[in-house]
Write a protein that holds these residues in place. Structure first.
Motif, PDB file in Angstrom:
ATOM      1  N   THR A  15       0.919  -1.179   0.123  1.00  0.00           N
ATOM      2  CA  THR A  15      -0.043   0.080  -0.046  1.00  0.00           C
ATOM      3  C   THR A  15       0.992   1.038  -0.077  1.00  0.00           C
ATOM      4  O   THR A  15       1.963   1.095   0.705  1.00  0.00           O
ATOM      5  CB  THR A  15      -0.828   0.015   1.337  1.00  0.00           C
ATOM      6  N   PRO A  16       0.660   2.124  -0.955  1.00  0.00           N
ATOM      7  CA  PRO A  16       1.508   3.499  -0.806  1.00  0.00           C
ATOM      8  C   PRO A  16       1.789   4.085   0.408  1.00  0.00           C
ATOM      9  O   PRO A  16       2.749   4.528   0.768  1.00  0.00           O
ATOM     10  CB  PRO A  16       0.762   4.223  -1.888  1.00  0.00           C
ATOM     11  N   LEU A  56       7.410   3.357   5.194  1.00  0.00           N
ATOM     12  CA  LEU A  56       8.390   2.407   5.525  1.00  0.00           C
ATOM     13  C   LEU A  56       9.880   2.910   5.278  1.00  0.00           C
ATOM     14  O   LEU A  56      10.899   2.762   5.931  1.00  0.00           O
ATOM     15  CB  LEU A  56       8.233   1.151   4.509  1.00  0.00           C
ATOM     16  N   ILE A  57      10.000   3.550   4.148  1.00  0.00           N
ATOM     17  CA  ILE A  57      11.185   4.096   3.370  1.00  0.00           C
ATOM     18  C   ILE A  57      11.559   5.326   4.131  1.00  0.00           C
ATOM     19  O   ILE A  57      12.767   5.424   4.376  1.00  0.00           O
ATOM     20  CB  ILE A  57      11.116   4.350   1.695  1.00  0.00           C
ATOM     21  N   ILE A  58      10.521   6.070   4.634  1.00  0.00           N
ATOM     22  CA  ILE A  58      10.997   7.402   5.371  1.00  0.00           C
ATOM     23  C   ILE A  58      11.505   6.945   6.677  1.00  0.00           C
ATOM     24  O   ILE A  58      12.514   7.322   7.449  1.00  0.00           O
ATOM     25  CB  ILE A  58       9.981   8.365   5.373  1.00  0.00           C
ATOM     26  N   GLY A  59      10.952   5.835   7.256  1.00  0.00           N
ATOM     27  CA  GLY A  59      11.294   5.483   8.633  1.00  0.00           C
ATOM     28  C   GLY A  59      12.746   4.673   8.697  1.00  0.00           C
ATOM     29  O   GLY A  59      13.500   5.105   9.448  1.00  0.00           O
ATOM     30  N   ALA A  60      13.084   4.029   7.623  1.00  0.00           N
ATOM     31  CA  ALA A  60      14.273   3.496   7.234  1.00  0.00           C
ATOM     32  C   ALA A  60      15.505   4.621   6.986  1.00  0.00           C
ATOM     33  O   ALA A  60      16.646   4.419   7.531  1.00  0.00           O
ATOM     34  CB  ALA A  60      14.375   2.608   6.006  1.00  0.00           C
ATOM     35  N   MET A  61      14.773   5.833   6.830  1.00  0.00           N
ATOM     36  CA  MET A  61      16.055   6.782   6.607  1.00  0.00           C
ATOM     37  C   MET A  61      16.321   7.414   8.072  1.00  0.00           C
ATOM     38  O   MET A  61      17.368   7.963   8.045  1.00  0.00           O
ATOM     39  CB  MET A  61      15.307   7.966   5.428  1.00  0.00           C
ATOM     40  N   SER A 121       2.714   3.498  10.765  1.00  0.00           N
ATOM     41  CA  SER A 121       3.000   1.852  11.261  1.00  0.00           C
ATOM     42  C   SER A 121       4.384   1.666  10.009  1.00  0.00           C
ATOM     43  O   SER A 121       5.291   0.899  10.477  1.00  0.00           O
ATOM     44  CB  SER A 121       1.747   1.080  10.811  1.00  0.00           C
ATOM     45  N   GLY A 122       4.184   2.090   9.044  1.00  0.00           N
ATOM     46  CA  GLY A 122       5.338   2.104   8.088  1.00  0.00           C
ATOM     47  C   GLY A 122       6.620   2.757   8.623  1.00  0.00           C
ATOM     48  O   GLY A 122       7.872   1.970   8.605  1.00  0.00           O
ATOM     49  N   VAL A 123       6.441   3.906   9.095  1.00  0.00           N
ATOM     50  CA  VAL A 123       7.509   4.486   9.683  1.00  0.00           C
ATOM     51  C   VAL A 123       8.229   3.833  10.908  1.00  0.00           C
ATOM     52  O   VAL A 123       9.471   3.678  10.882  1.00  0.00           O
ATOM     53  CB  VAL A 123       7.148   6.249  10.229  1.00  0.00           C
ATOM     54  N   LEU A 124       7.331   3.303  11.837  1.00  0.00           N
ATOM     55  CA  LEU A 124       7.805   2.415  13.074  1.00  0.00           C
ATOM     56  C   LEU A 124       8.489   1.067  12.296  1.00  0.00           C
ATOM     57  O   LEU A 124       9.723   0.908  12.977  1.00  0.00           O
ATOM     58  CB  LEU A 124       6.552   2.021  13.790  1.00  0.00           C
ATOM     59  N   ALA A 125       7.906   0.558  11.435  1.00  0.00           N
ATOM     60  CA  ALA A 125       8.741  -0.784  11.025  1.00  0.00           C
ATOM     61  C   ALA A 125       9.992  -0.341  10.385  1.00  0.00           C
ATOM     62  O   ALA A 125      10.934  -1.161  10.644  1.00  0.00           O
ATOM     63  CB  ALA A 125       7.723  -1.286  10.173  1.00  0.00           C
TER      64      ALA A 125
END
Length: 771
Positions: A573-574, A580-585, A667-671
């Motif tokens: 899901t966009p 997710l990608i921002i959280g990994a950064m 939730s994506g940021v946390l992951a």
């Protein structure tokens, strides 16, 4: 379904009793340390003073010549300077942190109170719609109170640890005159004071808070334990500022002292001619003691809160089974008793007689505490839990047996030991990885840096597999509750872990005081041996902290997803993927900020130290005194100023993302931050630790290989110092702070979940009509 064997009354007695026993034991250890007098009076030996742990032993024969009044007076003066500097810094830091604490407490109240428009009417429970729960306004008030309680407890934990460490450092130096065994016991007892005070206080305050909140909440355990999560948020938010501020302080001073003193001027570490030397020793206490104490308190508070909030919506909470509900606190209570017994092995059952016995004695503490705690977990799991119960699992109730929960806690406990020993393998100069890094210094600083980075990246592999196995097994047995208690298992021996961790900076300070007081070379050799063992065990402590942070943040993540009513987190899901990608950064952004802060502060320190060497006549000859106060001020000002942007990044990210982009993106940021943050934290800590011990390996010259690289001042040694200098902010600022980042964002998201679920995602609602 068999009910728990332990009665609720016995549970309510055992938890506070274990806490009080822990506090009493820490005071007893402090009493023993206090018997080492910082006064020049010569003690006379009585008939009762000959025990191996006695504190009135005569100085060992070879050191009789240095027992003059001036040395003891100098030690006392230096200790006072370090203590005053550390206290002054912490009070300055706490002024700024106190303002943040009040502002953030108001935000918690406003955000959570607005969920139901500050209504005072009772509402249907989130998970049991047929029941009535307390109003959202009550959740706002009690979450705010628990946040403040956690924050104050974290501050007090860090401050007490710092005061104990600065009380014990010179005493450890003086005990080194009697032999390495006496110095070891003084340093370890002092570490134990901090370990038991922090573990017992954290448990007692949490237990008292639950009982006070229960007076209002009554049977509404869902609301009660949701409000208690603020305790973990308060603990970790203070830990973030303590770790970042203290880390910037200590590394600015350390880098400045090393680059000018050791590389340019070729003078020993902690030489009193070096203007940055007092700031460096102060930094060990405010960063490695106060910051670390707050950090591990935050981990303990969050793992307890994560377990309690999941249990409150499981059969324990629904059926109001108090003993089973307080299972996480019973595990921590057992941990205090186990660690008490384990400590006696270091201070009373075995005697350190040689330098080579120090590191095995510290590792023995970890092994004994883990083995005894496994038995303790089995006992608690059998008597405190029903044979069968249900655990909330993303909208359903999963049937779990008590032996399965025992395995969840035990695998977390043993995974911690595995992570600890892998960390030791990669950071101790007794093994080939660090020896290879030291050997690479023959060709200069560049190859040293290349080898050190490669070692750090490689050291991530086994800890990640250990964490992965822990997650798989514990989730398979008991869903997110299993992961939460696995994290608690890893932290169940926190009193021993903290004692070993605090022992390192105390020994480091003891060596610095010996150098500055002009004590003999033999004394410095003993304190260096204590410090070298402490370096390795400090790296083990960081491994524990990072591993537990990964499990804690995952458990909090699961609780957040449940509380925010997200059925699945679909990375395709966009909304989720951009999170997710921002959280990994974020860990990279955070690391860049903290490392640049250390670099900026160190630059000012280097310029000041150079200025003093160049402009103060007689400084290099030792006939003039350096201006220590200016260097202390540089570190203090830089750390206070530079800790604010990284802290703001971590604290504001969940609020901004949750409010404007919604719970799915959050939730994506946390992951993403969890997955990348753990990897960077492990590699940064281990790379820095390896560079530090490679330098010490060359300096010690204990093997033919090391002697071929040395001595101090050789080209290989200078290359090793440069590697150590680069590694300082990695292992003591960025690395340890990252584990706070991943768990703090998770617990903050959980606390604010009701607001995000109700009002979050403003941008998507306005511009994309909720799609």
């Amino acid at each position: 379904m068999r009910v728990a064997m332990m009665s609720d009354l016995l549970t309510e007695v055992l938890i506070p009793v274990a806490s009080v026993v822990g506090i009493f034991f820490s005071l007893l250890q402090w009493y023993f340390v206090s018997k080492v007098k910082l006064s020049p009076e010569r003690q006379t030996r009585g008939a009762h003073d000959h025990g191996k742990n006695g504190y009135s032993d005569r100085l060992i024969e070879e050191e009789e010549g240095i027992n003059d009044h001036n040395v003891v007076v100098k030690c006392a003066e230096i200790q006072n300077a370090i203590s005053e500097g550390a206290t002054s810094f912490l009070f300055t830091e706490y002024k700024y942190v106190g303002i943040f604490m009040v502002v953030f407490a108001i935000l918690i109240f406003l955000f959570l109170g607005s969920v139901e428009g500050f209504s005072t009417k009772s509402q249907p429970c989130t998970y049991s719609k047929d029941r009535t729960c307390k109003p959202a306004l009550a959740n706002a008030i009690f979450s705010t109170l628990s946040f403040l309680l956690g924050a104050v407890t974290s501050i007090v934990s860090g401050f007490l640890g710092m005061k104990i460490a600065t009380y014990a450092n010179a005493r450890t130096t003086l005990e080194a005159r009697k032999g390495v065994g006496k110095a070891f016991i003084a340093a370890f007892r002092s570490g134990a004071v901090m370990g038991f005070l922090l573990a017992a206080n954290g448990l007692l305050v949490l237990y008292i808070a639950i009982n006070i909140f229960k007076l209002y909440y009554g049977d509404d355990w869902e609301g009660l334990f949701e409000a208690i999560t603020g305790y973990g948020l308060g603990g970790s938010s203070m830990a973030l500022f303590g770790r970042v501020g203290g880390g910037i302080y200590t590394k600015a001073a350390d880098v400045g002292a090393d680059l000018v003193g050791k590389v340019e001027r070729n003078i020993p570490e902690d030489d009193p001619r070096n203007p940055a030397v007092i700031a460096d020793n102060v930094g060990d206490n405010v960063g490695d003691i106060a910051g670390m104490g707050s950090d591990l308190f935050g981990s303990y508070a969050e793992s307890s809160c994560a377990a309690l909030v999941v249990a409150s919506i499981s059969s324990f909470g629904i059926n109001h089974e108090l003993t089973a509900m307080l299972y996480p606190l019973l595990i921590s209570s057992m941990g205090i008793i186990v660690c008490l017994v384990t400590t006696l092995f270091a201070t009373d059952f075995f005697e350190i007689k040689a330098v080579k016995e120090i590191e095995p004695a510290l590792k023995r503490q970890l092994i004994i505490s883990t083995a005894l705690m496994t038995v303790g977990i089995a006992i608690v799991s059998f008597i405190a839990l029903p044979s069968t119960f249900t655990i909330f699992n993303f909208g359903a109730q999963k049937v779990v047996k008590n032996w399965e929960l025992f395995f969840c806690v035990a695998i977390g406990l043993w995974s911690g030991l595995v992570i600890g020993f892998v960390t030791e393998y990669y950071t101790s100069n007794a093994y080939s990885p660090v020896q290879d890094v030291a050997d690479s210094c023959k060709t200069g600083a560049a190859t040293n840096v290349i080898f050190g980075l490669a070692l750090g990246y490689k050291s991530v592999i086994i800890p990640i597999f250990a964490i992965a196995v822990s997650i798989f097994v514990s989730f398979s047995f008991a869903a997110m509750y299993g992961i939460a208690v696995a994290a608690l298992g890893m932290l169940s021996t926190i009193a021993t872990g903290l004692a070993i961790d605090a022992y390192g900076p105390i020994s480091d300070n003891a060596g610095g005081i010996a150098e500055m007081a002009g004590m003999s070379h033999k004394i410095r050799e003993r304190t260096d041996a204590l410090d070298a063992a402490g370096n390795t065990t400090a790296a083990i402590g960081k491994g524990f902290a990072i591993g537990s942070a990964a499990l804690v943040s995952l458990a909090l993540f699961g609780a957040f997803v449940s509380r925010a009513a997200i059925s699945t987190v679909d990375v395709l899901t966009p909304k989720v993927f951009i999170g997710l990608i921002i959280g990994a950064m974020l860990p990279y952004w955070f690391s860049a900020m903290t490392m640049k802060s250390v670099g900026s502060a160190a630059l000012k320190m280097v310029q000041e130290v150079r200025r003093q060497f160049n402009s103060i006549p007689g400084l290099m000859e030792g006939s003039a005194k350096p201006d220590y106060a200016t260097c202390v001020k540089i570190s203090t000002d830089a750390s206070i100023k530079e800790m604010i942007p990284p802290g703001a990044l971590v604290m504001l990210t969940p609020l901004v993302v949750g409010t404007f982009f919604g719970v799915e993106t959050l939730s994506g940021v946390l992951a993403g931050s969890l997955v990348s943050g753990v990897q960077i934290a492990i590699s940064a800590s281990n790379t820095g630790g390896a560079w530090d011990n490679a330098k010490k390996y060359i300096e010690a010259g204990a093997s033919d290989q090391a002697r071929g690289l040395g001595p101090k001042g050789s080209d290989a040694h200078k290359a090793a110092v440069i590697g150590d200098t680069i590694g300082d902010p990695l292992k003591d600022t960025s690395g340890p702070s990252l584990n706070i980042l991943i768990k703090l964002m998770a617990v903050e998201s959980l606390v604010f979940a009701p607001f995000f679920a109700t009002h979050g995602g403003l941008l998507f609602k306005i511009f994309w009509n909720g799609k």
